[in-house]
Design a protein around this motif. Structure first.
Motif, short mmCIF file in Angstrom:
data_model
loop_
_atom_site.label_atom_id
_atom_site.label_comp_id
_atom_site.label_asym_id
_atom_site.label_seq_id
_atom_site.Cartn_x
_atom_site.Cartn_y
_atom_site.Cartn_z
N ILE A 158 40.60 16.58 2.00
CA ILE A 158 40.23 15.19 1.49
C ILE A 158 39.11 14.87 2.58
CG2 ILE A 158 40.62 12.92 1.54
CD1 ILE A 158 43.46 13.63 0.72
N PHE A 159 39.15 15.20 3.85
CA PHE A 159 38.22 15.02 5.11
C PHE A 159 36.84 15.74 4.71
CE2 PHE A 159 35.97 15.94 8.85
CZ PHE A 159 35.79 14.50 9.41
N ASP A 160 37.11 17.01 4.49
CA ASP A 160 35.76 17.58 4.14
C ASP A 160 35.06 17.28 2.93
OD1 ASP A 160 36.34 19.69 6.03
OD2 ASP A 160 37.15 21.31 4.97
N ALA A 161 36.10 16.77 1.63
CA ALA A 161 35.25 16.26 0.68
C ALA A 161 34.60 15.13 0.85
CB ALA A 161 36.20 16.27 -0.47
N MET A 162 35.19 14.21 1.69
CA MET A 162 34.55 12.80 2.16
C MET A 162 33.24 13.18 2.95
SD MET A 162 37.96 10.64 3.28
CE MET A 162 37.07 9.87 4.54
N ALA B 49 32.60 13.16 -5.68
CA ALA B 49 33.11 14.49 -4.97
C ALA B 49 34.32 14.55 -4.55
CB ALA B 49 32.01 14.97 -3.90
N VAL B 50 35.06 13.19 -4.16
CA VAL B 50 36.46 13.27 -3.51
C VAL B 50 37.36 13.26 -4.42
CG1 VAL B 50 37.66 12.16 -1.78
CG2 VAL B 50 35.22 11.99 -1.61
N THR B 51 37.15 12.56 -5.62
CA THR B 51 38.16 12.08 -6.53
C THR B 51 38.46 13.03 -7.75
OG1 THR B 51 36.57 10.37 -7.76
CG2 THR B 51 38.11 9.59 -5.93
N ASN B 52 37.18 13.60 -8.01
CA ASN B 52 37.19 14.56 -9.35
C ASN B 52 37.28 16.08 -8.95
OD1 ASN B 52 36.93 12.34 -10.73
ND2 ASN B 52 34.65 12.13 -10.57
N GLY B 53 37.33 16.24 -7.45
CA GLY B 53 37.19 17.64 -7.18
C GLY B 53 38.25 18.59 -7.26
N ASN B 54 38.01 19.79 -7.50
CA ASN B 54 39.13 20.87 -7.73
C ASN B 54 39.57 21.42 -6.22
OD1 ASN B 54 40.93 22.68 -8.14
ND2 ASN B 54 39.62 24.03 -9.43
N TYR B 55 40.50 21.01 -5.78
CA TYR B 55 41.10 21.22 -4.35
C TYR B 55 41.57 22.45 -4.00
CZ TYR B 55 39.69 16.57 -3.08
OH TYR B 55 39.05 15.16 -2.91
N SER B 56 41.82 23.32 -5.33
CA SER B 56 42.68 24.47 -5.28
C SER B 56 42.19 25.58 -4.29
CB SER B 56 42.73 25.11 -6.57
OG SER B 56 43.61 24.25 -7.59
N ASN B 57 40.88 25.95 -4.26
CA ASN B 57 40.38 26.99 -3.51
C ASN B 57 40.40 26.69 -1.98
OD1 ASN B 57 39.73 28.23 -5.91
ND2 ASN B 57 37.68 27.82 -6.12
#
Length: 483
Positions: free
Chosen positions: A305-309, A38-46
């Protein structure tokens, strides 16, 4: 002083009021079962788009800036804390969030200002610097970092009468020798001379230090003999390596009010506490700017990144402990990181494994802060670690995605200065190219609106998972090898 969010912080700054946040993490979810996916493969654009708009709105509601000492900075701290406090139930026991206060610098235009000299996190008093000399120091360079050098003995330490001030030079310790005047003698070019009594029992330099006669001459002060001898002893232990110092301006009267700011931290409970990887970004803007590229972009990346973690299972798998840092006052010579560094215990300082910095990632090219570069751009081989370890890790990650990256020597000095000069730790990070809107009114959301996908890729690279065998793992964020 340290406060645990949020009761103690509310009592001091009253910044804990909840801020409505719409933060949909569905774009970084992964059903593969890999705790890092979830952290490394995520699309962070939104998420970045939403977060940067929030910072832009904060500035708009607070006279167009988020600068330290103004309401926009306080609101930015409040916003970051509100994001960090919304931990889901499964994350409550795996993260610690807190703030640390610091004082901003005093006004250099008053006669109550005096400099202190910080070496190896210990503070020494400088005497004899006149207020005009202090103002000259502050106006010639934003950076207060300088190497320490030992000047020549005897009358050679008096200096050449017409040598100019060198903003990139060293702070030179010279023996008191009843010189008619002390000036920069090019041994090496000096930013300041500190005179001390070399012999006898007198701790103080025995006579008033003569002032240089030339208007552009190097500032001269004097330092207690025992303090000077201790610094010189430290210098001798750094044979072949630069010893760095920092000059910090302070108010002469403790009752003189100074702005109080806060650094914000979030740290994993899991991970090896002997190896703490710090990932940081400065939260404040310049006084005339919303600071969306400089540096809401870096601050937003850390939040995403914190949210994804926290939405993943990754923290329980960490090799090292991860500490996120939103630094409070970048504009005033990085004083927030300096004060933080002085408060750490020796053990906590030793346990820092590396630092990764995010600064102005919203425009320009994919720049990688060049690890191992000294403040003047030279390679520092005295750090006791591979000087290009962090740089190479990001280069490999960008290359794996078919992206061209550019090594950047951070001559201007940023928050990483403390880690490379005070702690002598591996450091690096991501930055962008020149931005004509830096520090100006045009650095609002529109300045980076077309580059969100670029920012998202760099954010993803901060959390890249290295699949190499453990002994070959290079610094990503949590995958830094044990140094």
């Amino acid at each position: 002083m340290k406060f645990t969010y949020c009761a103690g912080f509310l009592a001091v700054a009253q910044l804990c009021a909840a801020v409505p946040v719409a933060n949909d993490l569905t774009d970084v979810q992964d059903q593969s079962g890999d705790p890092f996916a979830a952290v490394t493969n995520g699309n962070y654009s939104n998420g970045l788009h939403r977060t940067l708009l929030q910072f832009d709105q904060i500035a708009s509601r607070n006279n167009g800036n988020r600068a330290f000492g103004y309401r926009g900075f306080d609101a930015s701290v409040q916003y970051v804390l509100s994001r960090l406090s919304t931990l889901p139930a499964n994350s409550q026991s795996r993260f610690r969030v807190w703030t640390e206060s610091f004082y901003g610098p005093p006004d250099i235009n008053t006669n109550t200002v005096y400099p202190t000299f910080v070496v190896n996190r210990r503070e020494y008093t400088i005497y004899g610097f006149t207020v005009p000399a202090i103002r000259a120091w502050a106006s010639k360079t934003r950076s207060a970092f300088a190497q320490i050098s030992r000047g020549p003995a005897g009358t050679q330490g008096c200096g050449a009468p017409s040598a100019p001030y060198d903003p990139n030079g060293s702070i030179v310790l010279v023996e008191y020798n009843k010189c008619a005047t002390y000036t920069n003698a090019n041994f090496p070019p000096a930013r300041a001379l500190l005179v001390y009594n070399p012999a006898g029992t007198a701790n103080w330099t025995e006579e008033t230090v003569p002032r240089p006669q030339q208007p552009n001459a190097v500032p001269v002060g004097y330092i207690n003999r025992l303090d000077a001898l201790q610094i010189l002893k430290t210098l001798d232990t750094f044979t072949g390596c630069p010893l760095w110092s920092y000059v910090k301006l302070q108010s002469r009267y403790s009752q003189r009010p100074r702005e109080v700011g806060y650094n914000v931290f979030a740290e994993t409970i899991d991970g090896n506490a002997d190896y703490v990887v710090v990932a940081g970004a400065h939260l404040d803007s310049a006084g005339a700017s919303s600071g969306i590229n400089d540096n809401a972009s870096g601050s937003a990346a850390l939040l995403e990144i914190f949210d994804a973690m926290q939405a993943s299972n990754a923290p329980s798998q960490f090799t090292n402990k991860i500490r996120f840092a939103w630094w409070g006052d970048h504009i005033d010579s990085w004083i927030s990181t300096i004060e933080w560094s002085q408060r750490l215990s020796d053990k906590d300082a030793r346990n820092i494994a590396a630092y990764v910095n995010l600064d102005k990632i919203g425009k320009g090219y994919y720049g990688i802060i060049k690890s191992g570069a000294g403040l003047s751009g030279e390679e520092d081989i005295c750090q006791g670690f591979s000087p290009v370890a962090v740089q190479e890790s990001f280069h490999e990650a960008y290359t794996s995605l078919g992206v061209t990256s550019t090594p950047i020597v951070d001559k201007a000095v940023s928050e990483d200065a403390v880690f490379r000069t005070v702690f002598r730790k591996p450091y690096g990070g991501i930055t962008g190219g020149p931005d004509q809107c830096q520090g100006r009114e045009c650095d609002y959301f529109g300045n980076i609106a077309g580059n969100i996908d670029m920012m998202a890729l760099s954010t993803r690279l901060m959390a890249w998972k290295d699949g190499s065998p453990p002994k070959r793992q290079v610094p990503r964020l949590w995958r830094l090898y044990n140094i």
